[in-house]
Motif scaffolding. Sequence first.
Motif, PDB file in Angstrom:
ATOM      1  N   ARG B  44       0.839  -1.199   0.000  1.00 23.69           N
ATOM      2  CA  ARG B  44       0.000   0.000   0.000  1.00 23.69           C
ATOM      3  C   ARG B  44       0.876   1.252   0.000  1.00 23.69           C
ATOM      4  N   THR B  45       0.562   2.198  -0.836  1.00 20.88           N
ATOM      5  CA  THR B  45       1.298   3.466  -0.836  1.00 20.88           C
ATOM      6  C   THR B  45       0.351   4.593  -0.448  1.00 20.88           C
ATOM      7  N   PHE B  46       0.920   5.643   0.111  1.00 23.11           N
ATOM      8  CA  PHE B  46       0.082   6.736   0.610  1.00 23.11           C
ATOM      9  C   PHE B  46       0.406   8.071  -0.045  1.00 23.11           C
ATOM     10  N   THR B  47       1.425   8.094  -0.889  1.00 23.14           N
ATOM     11  CA  THR B  47       1.729   9.337  -1.604  1.00 23.14           C
ATOM     12  C   THR B  47       1.773   9.036  -3.098  1.00 23.14           C
ATOM     13  N   LEU B  48       1.506  10.066  -3.862  1.00 25.47           N
ATOM     14  CA  LEU B  48       1.527   9.916  -5.316  1.00 25.47           C
ATOM     15  C   LEU B  48       2.921   9.500  -5.780  1.00 25.47           C
ATOM     16  N   ALA B  49       3.942  10.086  -5.161  1.00 26.03           N
ATOM     17  CA  ALA B  49       5.325   9.768  -5.548  1.00 26.03           C
ATOM     18  C   ALA B  49       5.611   8.279  -5.340  1.00 26.03           C
ATOM     19  N   ASP B  50       5.178   7.744  -4.197  1.00 27.68           N
ATOM     20  CA  ASP B  50       5.424   6.328  -3.917  1.00 27.68           C
ATOM     21  C   ASP B  50       4.626   5.430  -4.859  1.00 27.68           C
ATOM     22  N   ALA B  51       3.382   5.819  -5.121  1.00 31.83           N
ATOM     23  CA  ALA B  51       2.544   5.002  -6.012  1.00 31.83           C
ATOM     24  C   ALA B  51       3.167   4.924  -7.403  1.00 31.83           C
ATOM     25  N   ILE B  52       3.695   6.063  -7.874  1.00 29.12           N
ATOM     26  CA  ILE B  52       4.341   6.062  -9.199  1.00 29.12           C
ATOM     27  C   ILE B  52       5.615   5.222  -9.144  1.00 29.12           C
ATOM     28  N   ALA B  53       6.373   5.365  -8.062  1.00 32.36           N
ATOM     29  CA  ALA B  53       7.618   4.595  -7.926  1.00 32.36           C
ATOM     30  C   ALA B  53       7.339   3.092  -7.891  1.00 32.36           C
ATOM     31  N   GLN B  54       6.159   2.712  -7.339  1.00 34.76           N
ATOM     32  CA  GLN B  54       5.796   1.276  -7.260  1.00 34.76           C
ATOM     33  C   GLN B  54       5.106   0.809  -8.537  1.00 34.76           C
ATOM     34  N   HIS B  55       4.941   1.702  -9.501  1.00 41.03           N
ATOM     35  CA  HIS B  55       4.233   1.387 -10.754  1.00 41.03           C
ATOM     36  C   HIS B  55       2.791   0.972 -10.475  1.00 41.03           C
ATOM     37  N   ASP B  56       2.224   1.488  -9.400  1.00 47.13           N
ATOM     38  CA  ASP B  56       0.840   1.168  -9.055  1.00 47.13           C
ATOM     39  C   ASP B  56      -0.050   2.290  -9.621  1.00 47.13           C
ATOM     40  N   VAL B  57      -0.401   2.138 -10.886  1.00 50.30           N
ATOM     41  CA  VAL B  57      -1.102   3.214 -11.600  1.00 50.30           C
ATOM     42  C   VAL B  57      -2.489   3.466 -11.001  1.00 50.30           C
ATOM     43  N   ALA B  58      -3.160   2.381 -10.643  1.00 48.54           N
ATOM     44  CA  ALA B  58      -4.514   2.534 -10.095  1.00 48.54           C
ATOM     45  C   ALA B  58      -4.462   3.322  -8.788  1.00 48.54           C
ATOM     46  N   ARG B  59      -3.469   3.030  -7.965  1.00 52.72           N
ATOM     47  CA  ARG B  59      -3.326   3.731  -6.688  1.00 52.72           C
ATOM     48  C   ARG B  59      -2.964   5.204  -6.932  1.00 52.72           C
ATOM     49  N   ALA B  60      -2.061   5.425  -7.896  1.00 48.19           N
ATOM     50  CA  ALA B  60      -1.655   6.798  -8.216  1.00 48.19           C
ATOM     51  C   ALA B  60      -2.879   7.596  -8.673  1.00 48.19           C
ATOM     52  N   TYR B  61      -3.694   6.958  -9.500  1.00 47.18           N
ATOM     53  CA  TYR B  61      -4.908   7.625  -9.994  1.00 47.18           C
ATOM     54  C   TYR B  61      -5.847   7.937  -8.825  1.00 47.18           C
ATOM     55  N   ALA B  62      -6.012   6.959  -7.935  1.00 43.58           N
ATOM     56  CA  ALA B  62      -6.911   7.150  -6.791  1.00 43.58           C
ATOM     57  C   ALA B  62      -6.407   8.284  -5.897  1.00 43.58           C
ATOM     58  N   LEU B  63      -5.104   8.324  -5.662  1.00 43.92           N
ATOM     59  CA  LEU B  63      -4.535   9.376  -4.796  1.00 43.92           C
ATOM     60  C   LEU B  63      -4.725  10.757  -5.430  1.00 43.92           C
TER      61      LEU B  63
END
Lengths: 469, 293
Positions: B44-63
């Motif tokens: 689970r990531t909580f910042t946009l930067a981390d979500a992008i770094a994890q390649h978690d596009v859905a999470r980045a979009y949600a954030l």
Amino acid sequence: MRRCRWLFVAALTVAPIVGAIAFTLWRTPLPVSEAIALLEDVARKPRLEFLIPDTAYYRPFFHILLSTIWNADASIDTRVAAIRLLQIVPVLALTALFLIHVRPRTLLDAAAAAAATAVLLGSPGLRDNLEIPLTYTTVGMPLALAAWHLLVSPPRPWHTAAVVALTVVAVGFKEQGLAIAALVVAAWTTKAPSATRTQAVIVAALALAYVGLRLVWHQRLATFEQAIGLGFREIGTDEATARFGSFPYLVYAYTMLATIGNILFSEPTAGVFSIVRSIGDGTAEPWQYIHLASSVALTALIAWWGARSLLQARRTGWTDEARTAVALVLVLAACGALSFNYSRDRLGGMAVPFYALAAFYTFRAAARWLVEVPRRRFEVAAAGLLLLASLWHVRAVGTVEAVRVTSARNQMEWLTTRRQRTREFADRPVYLSILGSLQAQGTAESAPLPTNYPRPVRGVFSPANVQTR
Amino acid sequence: MTETRLRSIGWWLLVPALVAAGTVLALESARLARPRSPWFAQPRTFTLADAIAQHDVARAYALLREGGRSADDPIVVSHPELTSGRGRFVSPLWWAVAMRDEHSVLMLLGEGATIQRVNGRDADCLAERVGDTAMLAVLRRADAVLAAPCLSPQTEFGVTEIADYRLGADVFVRFDRASRLIVAATRADPRFEREPLFTKDILLSGDVLPMAIALEARLRNEPAFAKAFFAADLTPHEYTKFVLALVAARLAHGFVKSGVIRSVPSGVHADNVMFVDANLAAVEAVLKEMGLE
């Protein structure tokens, strides 16, 4: 109740996999590709206009049903749920009908039915059709099985009308429904209890009328409607037309055989021998070996069972098993013929229930044959049968993963193509409005995703690259 | 014998079916019970930067959506090479290019992310600099690449780099020299009449960080200033920090001395005000030369 005991055992055994497929489909986002354009069509056109066969992709009943759902006075969530059910219900119905048709009465029957259901669920012909909302063939498959069930059941006055109706509905969903005509012919030829000459004539006439209507209305068919596979590579429509346009019939024959080959051997896929190529390159993954080996072995066993059944039929008359063997051959031929223009795994879908039915009889026949052989051979052959069944069960689990992969792909499409779509379809307000209204379901974080299997198991159920994120 | 064998084969054939059913049942139950397990989801990531770094596009979009933020709002990131391991403000698009995440790039473009010719916001230039031709092609296909040429490489400002900066006598000597040369260069060029390099309004209005980035870019990309920096042995980056800290300290010094405020305001370091106090004449002279006094 006792009579249904083994039917319940078989049903309970396959229920988790079928349930997982249904549950995953229930939460799968509708894709952007095709889905939005289809919804745009049904939003703009009056329902009955879909009956006019002025397109190469003539699926009037599907469009009318989709139109009824999409234009209903209901919330977006309800309509999306109904579209998902359009895919889920046929899969559940197909599995239930399959088990009812084989009706296991012993432990061996139940085990063979479970293995055959794995064949049904693990075949590329079914797997490739599990794509929301493209439910055309998924609807046709249980209809074909229902028609066959009626044809080989004790005669009833309404059977002919029901078989004709099932044919019309299946064809109305997609031309692949014409495969039911092959089943009717198979049933009539093999003197199935409910098959009559009148019935065969009506269905054959319907099939010919349908083909005639399509040809008359749509006189100019593209030589190659979509990209074709040839050997180890895919060829685009332009190149295919340039190379083979003057005499496409050899390529048509290859494409027909490719679809049949895919049902029987899991190769080629869309006309391309991708598994063979991967093995040659040294890049093949476990799932590819599993697909090829299980299909080749099962088809070889089915050939043995089919020949045995037909020989026996010559001596003692037609049996359900022999009829199934004939039905499989004819429905394979029909699927091949209907995919002359291009080959895809999904185009073999109508033959899959009959391949699975043949697998049921084959597993049972092989087991019965085994009891007569000496102990040593019995042990080796039984282990082989166990291995074959295991491989097909792995494939069935792989179908659950495949549906998850489709879900992840759909979600990614929603997340990444918005800019491109909004620019490309800037002059289509209905398209853009549907795109906007479905954005939330497409980008939801809760969409099913593939399982991250540990390294030793990775690549067993589905391609490894879709399991590592 | 026959019946026994038939039953054995029946069980043998049923076993793999039961194993497959059990496997799916166990997996799906575990998925429902522990949906965040590494088997089923990414960490689970909580910042946009981390979500992008994890390649978690859905999470980045949600954030992005949850925060109601613009796809261009800067984020703080850290990268061992691109930011020398220090925290930097960059655009999400720049970070997605740095992470070589094509999907995040496309998602951000879909959400309205843009490219600007400011360091940390020039995602296309970063792709060019790191030789990521595939990413450049993605940006070009999306028509996101700017026609204007890329700025020369520029060091990004750290999150607290300007706030923590201390004025020093040695740098002041070099700053003085560079400033006089820069002023001489700008006087000869009518472009700087239309858009002056330094004014108090420019130096003190708005968010300090974007302003610092823009000023440094201007200093760095003006060929006429290159000689000044070379002669003064000062980088545009250091110069930018010095001038911002100096102007703020000089202003605070003036307010304190005139009694408008009692103590040095927050955001200006007391050491810097003391530096101005100790070097007041020289500071006034150079600021006057620059048109800021």
